[in-house]
Every structure is written in structure tokens, then in C-alpha cells.
Design a protein around this motif. Structure first.
Motif, PDB file in Angstrom:
ATOM      1  N   GLU A  46      -3.227  13.149  24.546  1.00 26.37           N
ATOM      2  CA  GLU A  46      -4.497  14.076  24.842  1.00 26.37           C
ATOM      3  C   GLU A  46      -5.611  12.925  25.172  1.00 26.37           C
ATOM      4  N   VAL A  47      -6.127  13.070  26.264  1.00 27.61           N
ATOM      5  CA  VAL A  47      -7.486  12.219  26.517  1.00 27.61           C
ATOM      6  C   VAL A  47      -8.594  12.792  26.773  1.00 27.61           C
ATOM      7  N   GLU A  48      -9.640  12.577  26.047  1.00 26.87           N
ATOM      8  CA  GLU A  48     -10.950  13.279  26.504  1.00 26.87           C
ATOM      9  C   GLU A  48     -11.831  12.018  26.660  1.00 26.87           C
ATOM     10  N   VAL A  49     -12.687  12.823  27.953  1.00 24.46           N
ATOM     11  CA  VAL A  49     -13.656  11.790  28.758  1.00 24.46           C
ATOM     12  C   VAL A  49     -14.986  12.216  28.295  1.00 24.46           C
ATOM     13  N   CYS A  50     -15.871  11.184  28.148  1.00 28.66           N
ATOM     14  CA  CYS A  50     -17.218  11.691  28.168  1.00 28.66           C
ATOM     15  C   CYS A  50     -18.015  10.449  28.924  1.00 28.66           C
ATOM     16  N   HIS A  51     -19.182  10.927  29.639  1.00 27.73           N
ATOM     17  CA  HIS A  51     -19.914   9.848  30.438  1.00 27.73           C
ATOM     18  C   HIS A  51     -21.208   9.434  29.850  1.00 27.73           C
ATOM     19  N   ARG A  52     -21.551  10.367  28.826  1.00 27.43           N
ATOM     20  CA  ARG A  52     -22.900   9.815  28.093  1.00 27.43           C
ATOM     21  C   ARG A  52     -22.716   9.197  26.702  1.00 27.43           C
ATOM     22  N   GLY A  53     -23.286   8.374  26.182  1.00 27.28           N
ATOM     23  CA  GLY A  53     -23.021   7.994  24.807  1.00 27.28           C
ATOM     24  C   GLY A  53     -23.602   8.912  23.733  1.00 27.28           C
ATOM     25  N   ASP A  54     -24.710   9.576  24.317  1.00 29.08           N
ATOM     26  CA  ASP A  54     -25.345  10.719  23.281  1.00 29.08           C
ATOM     27  C   ASP A  54     -24.237  11.850  23.135  1.00 29.08           C
ATOM     28  N   ASP A  55     -23.251  12.096  24.190  1.00 29.97           N
ATOM     29  CA  ASP A  55     -22.229  13.118  23.950  1.00 29.97           C
ATOM     30  C   ASP A  55     -21.134  12.463  23.183  1.00 29.97           C
ATOM     31  N   ALA A  56     -20.825  11.243  23.590  1.00 32.76           N
ATOM     32  CA  ALA A  56     -19.658  10.835  22.784  1.00 32.76           C
ATOM     33  C   ALA A  56     -19.660  10.537  21.469  1.00 32.76           C
ATOM     34  N   LEU A  57     -21.160   9.961  20.824  1.00 35.75           N
ATOM     35  CA  LEU A  57     -21.120   9.593  19.282  1.00 35.75           C
ATOM     36  C   LEU A  57     -20.846  10.831  18.450  1.00 35.75           C
ATOM     37  N   PRO A  58     -21.239  12.108  18.858  1.00 31.04           N
ATOM     38  CA  PRO A  58     -20.843  13.220  17.708  1.00 31.04           C
ATOM     39  C   PRO A  58     -19.264  13.283  17.904  1.00 31.04           C
ATOM     40  N   LEU A  59     -18.826  13.312  19.155  1.00 27.18           N
ATOM     41  CA  LEU A  59     -17.252  13.371  19.168  1.00 27.18           C
ATOM     42  C   LEU A  59     -16.454  12.317  18.372  1.00 27.18           C
ATOM     43  N   ALA A  60     -16.967  11.112  18.557  1.00 26.81           N
ATOM     44  CA  ALA A  60     -16.282  10.110  17.895  1.00 26.81           C
ATOM     45  C   ALA A  60     -16.566  10.023  16.314  1.00 26.81           C
ATOM     46  N   LEU A  61     -17.382  10.691  15.775  1.00 29.40           N
ATOM     47  CA  LEU A  61     -17.798  10.996  14.472  1.00 29.40           C
ATOM     48  C   LEU A  61     -17.031  12.089  13.815  1.00 29.40           C
ATOM     49  N   ARG A  62     -17.151  13.039  14.503  1.00 26.81           N
ATOM     50  CA  ARG A  62     -16.645  14.503  13.795  1.00 26.81           C
ATOM     51  C   ARG A  62     -14.865  14.738  14.107  1.00 26.81           C
ATOM     52  N   GLN A  63     -14.354  14.108  15.084  1.00 27.79           N
ATOM     53  CA  GLN A  63     -13.023  14.090  15.469  1.00 27.79           C
ATOM     54  C   GLN A  63     -12.042  13.043  15.051  1.00 27.79           C
TER      55      GLN A  63
END
Length: 257
Positions: A46-63
């Protein structure tokens, strides 16, 4: 007899399916992000894509992710800040950073902040896949089996704890990145053995790609700067000129060609 065989077959538990890999791709170039997503999906992931750093950081920390492919130049929060925050919060997910050829300083900073590897743009998808697979192999290899206790090695003032992934020199803690620790642990696990750069790339990074021996050199130099009293005259990590490097548990002379 037939009933016993049938009973054994019925009671036999089917093999448990392995959990699918989960990758986070953080890349602001949408076409490139989609290309990376398409190829990583071939790993039954499963691959999730983010284009902005401020969207990616919460995802990287929570999941929970098996690996993160992280561009350094991002809107919102840049990749260096994301990497720094992940490591400061104890997130050890393997990180592969993407950067342009003109930003060597960013590559070095990324490694210093805890990135596991980097690719310079433009890159081939074959190399991208090889690097990600190598990160997954290293992450699996570094897991301590439940029936095998983690080791602690002490050599003349140098103390390394595998479970805690901690290092100290003469009682003073030393902060190492994930890759620096793996390299250090590999050396102390093979004292006195001389390793070529290509061998270290294969054993610690998981690939022996031509042209990346300088990656080993830069990591050795950073390790020396952190554990050696005098990095210019190293006590632990010796250069074997014309060959590679070795770890010495006691003073030994440099080997000349």
C-alpha cells in the motif's frame, strides 16, 4: 488411519498471510510521485502519497510505515525538518531521501539527521526499487529474534548496547544516526577484519552499487568524529591503505600499501 490423516489435515492451521508493506511517498512533483507510487505498488504494498511536508509529517508520526521515500525540497515543511522530527521522536522507520545533484550539503545533512540512504535526481526506477528493497532487508535483519538476547559489547572505553542502540565512550553518550549505529555494530562484531568499501556497502546498506564508495567514507569520517579522541589519528576505526577499514580493540599500526 484415514480418519487420523483427515483429522490432522483439518486441524492443521493454514499459514498466516504476511501483512502488506506500507510505504509513504513525500514528493511535490506529482508525475514523479505517481511514478514512484506505481513501482512501489509492485512490491504488493500500500502506497500513500503526500505532496506537502506539513501534510506528511503527521502521517509519518501517527501511522506505521515500512519505509518512507522523502523529497528534501517540499512546500510547507522541508524534508530535512521532517527527518529531524521523526528521529527526535524515536521513529526509526527507514527513510530514503531524494535530492538533486546540486545539493550535496543537503545529502550530508539528511544523513546526519538520520536518513538511511539517498538518491539523487534524476534516478532510475530500477535503482529506486533496489534501494527500497535493501532498506527493508536491513530493517528485517536488525530485528533481534525473541529467543536471542541483544548483545552488549565493551571494548576499551567504547560501550555499545544493541537493544538500546546506544553508544558511549568513556561513559559519555554518543549520538549516532541509525546507519552510523549499524556500521559501528558491524565493525565491532568483526574485530580485526579488514573490509573493502564495497563489502561494507553490501553488508550495511544492503547493496554494492558502483560509485557509492564515498558514502562509506563519509560515514566513517563522521563516526570517527564522534567516537575518536583524535579523529586524525583514529584508535578504533583504522584505515588499511589501498584496501578499506577495520576495527581495532587495542592499539595497532596502520597498514601501508
Amino acid at each position: 488411519m484415514v480418519d487420523n490423516v483427515r483429522l490432522a489435515y483439518v486441524n492443521k492451521k493454514p499459514p498466516q498471510p504476511q501483512a502488506r508493506k506500507r510505504f509513504l511517498v513525500v514528493e511535490d512533483e506529482q508525475d514523479l510521485a505517481e511514478l514512484i507510487r506505481m513501482h512501489l505498488s509492485e512490491l504488493d504494498a500500500e502506497v500513500e502519497v503526500c505532496h506537502r511536508g506539513d501534510d506528511a509529517l503527521p502521517l509519518a508520526l501517527r501511522q506505521t510505515w515500512h519505509a518512507i521515500v522523502l523529497d528534501l525540497s517540499l512546500p510547507g515543511i522541508d524534508g530535512l525538518d521532517i527527518c529531524r522530527e521523526l528521529r527526535s521522536q524515536g521513529v526509526l522507520t527507514p527513510v530514503l531521501i531524494l535530492t538533486s545533484r546540486s545539493t550535496e550539503l543537503d545529502r550530508v545533512l539528511g544523513l546526519e539527521l538520520g536518513a538511511d540512504d539517498y538518491l539523487t535526481k534524476p534516478f532510475s526506477t530500477l535503482e529506486l526499487m533496489a534501494r527500497v528493497k535493501a532498506l527493508l532487508r536491513r530493517a528485517e535483519h536488525n530485528k533481534t529474534p525473541a529467543n536471542k538476547p541483544a548483545q552488549v559489547i565493551t571494548v576499551e572505553g567504547l560501550h555499545i548496547d544493541q537493544a538500546q542502540r546506544s553508544v558511549s565512550v568513556n561513559g559519555e553518550p554518543v549520538e549516532l544516526t541509525a546507519r552510523e549505529f549499524e556500521l559501528m555494530w558491524y565493525f565491532v562484531s568483526h574485530p580485526g577484519r579488514v573490509f573493502r568499501r564495497s563489502e561494507l556497502l553490501d553488508a550495511v546498506w544492503g547493496y554494492g552499487h558502483d560509485g557509492y564508495e564515498h558514502t562509506v567514507n563519509s560515514h566513517i569520517n563522521r563516526l570517527r568524529g564522534k567516537i575518536e579522541h583524535n579523529p586524525a589519528e583514529p584508535y578504533y576505526l583504522k584505515t588499511v591503505w589501498g584496501v578499506g577499514y577495520k576495527f581495532c580493540g587495542e592499539p595497532c599500526a596502520e597498514v601501508t600499501p
